[in-house]
Design a protein around this motif. Structure first.
Motif: not given
Length: 262
Positions: A218-229
């Motif tokens: 989920l961290t990869l999905v959310r961070g990848g979508w928002g560009g926060t990772l």
């Protein structure tokens, strides 16, 4: 289902295709499992918008659309894939289907994979629909790093499949299988970022939640979508997810039950 063994072709692809076709048929007849897989993940995300403060999301560099996308994907993985497969594996075991299939040409991995295909297809369809709706209706936009979103799904799906197979170890019936699945569902929903993103949790609590099975995907999905990772954070999340997959697969190979406990 008992006719599968007589119609199998000798190639792995043919065997898997035949088993998948039979599983789609059986899934259509199981109304309870189908309801859980199709409708529950589409309804639960609406509760997420009321559980988080939009100002907290903005402070964390997130918006509501991105959070709802990751939440919907989380619920799809948990209910369409994990929870439904716990029931499927338990039902096939109790009906002696797994035992009969093992006497034919099918390998163990093919049996488990064939049973999982319908649930995985439903889960992927839900993820795609959620992404389109949230991106357009909630102004989430296109993913900043689509490769990370894809990586999160690629890691999250086999993890949920393996965990579903292992969960059946703790059940004696189809009914008790759903009880055995509850700890994973509850922990993942409330501590892996499905309901409340880890970015808005206290640092100490978030650091504990980061090592839970579904958190990394989920961290990869959310961070990848928002560009926060960042790159380092993405590598760490992927490594944790791979480690959990390895542990889950090892546990399944060692303890999965192919026959009912009498």
């Amino acid at each position: 289902m008992s006719t599968v063994g007589t119609t199998m072709t000798t190639t792995p692809a043919g065997r898997l295709k035949a088993l998948t076709r039979a599983e789609f048929t059986l899934l259509g007849r199981s109304k309870g499992v189908l309801f859980t897989a199709v409708f529950v993940p589409l309804v639960l995300p609406f509760s997420v918008s009321r559980s988080v403060d939009e100002s907290d999301l903005l402070d964390a560099g997130l918006n509501l659309g991105v959070v709802l996308i990751s939440s919907t994907i989380a619920f799809s993985l948990l209910f369409a894939v994990y929870s439904s497969l716990v029931s499927v594996y338990a039902a096939r075991r109790e009906e002696l289907v797994l035992k009969r299939l093992r006497t034919g040409e099918l390998r163990d991995a093919e049996i488990l994979a064939g049973a999982a295909v319908p649930s995985v297809v439903i889960g992927l369809a839900q993820c795609g629909a959620a992404a389109v709706v949230c991106a357009t209706a909630l102004d989430a936009g296109a993913p900043e790093a689509p490769q990370l979103v894809l990586l999160g799904l690629v890691l999250g799906i086999p993890l949920c499949v393996a965990l579903a197979a292992y969960t059946t170890v703790f059940s004696r019936s189809v009914e008790s299988a759903q009880v055995a699945a509850m700890p994973m569902l509850i922990v993942s929903m409330f501590a892996s970022g499905a309901v409340v993103p880890l970015e808005v949790l206290p640092d100490k609590l978030a650091s504990v939640c980061e090592v839970l099975p579904l958190t990394s995907a989920l961290t990869l999905v959310r961070g990848g979508w928002g560009g926060t990772l960042s790159g380092g954070e993405a590598v760490r999340a992927a490594a944790v997810a791979v480690a959990w997959i390895a542990v889950a697969v090892f546990a399944v190979r060692k303890r999965f039950r192919w026959e009912p406990r009498r």
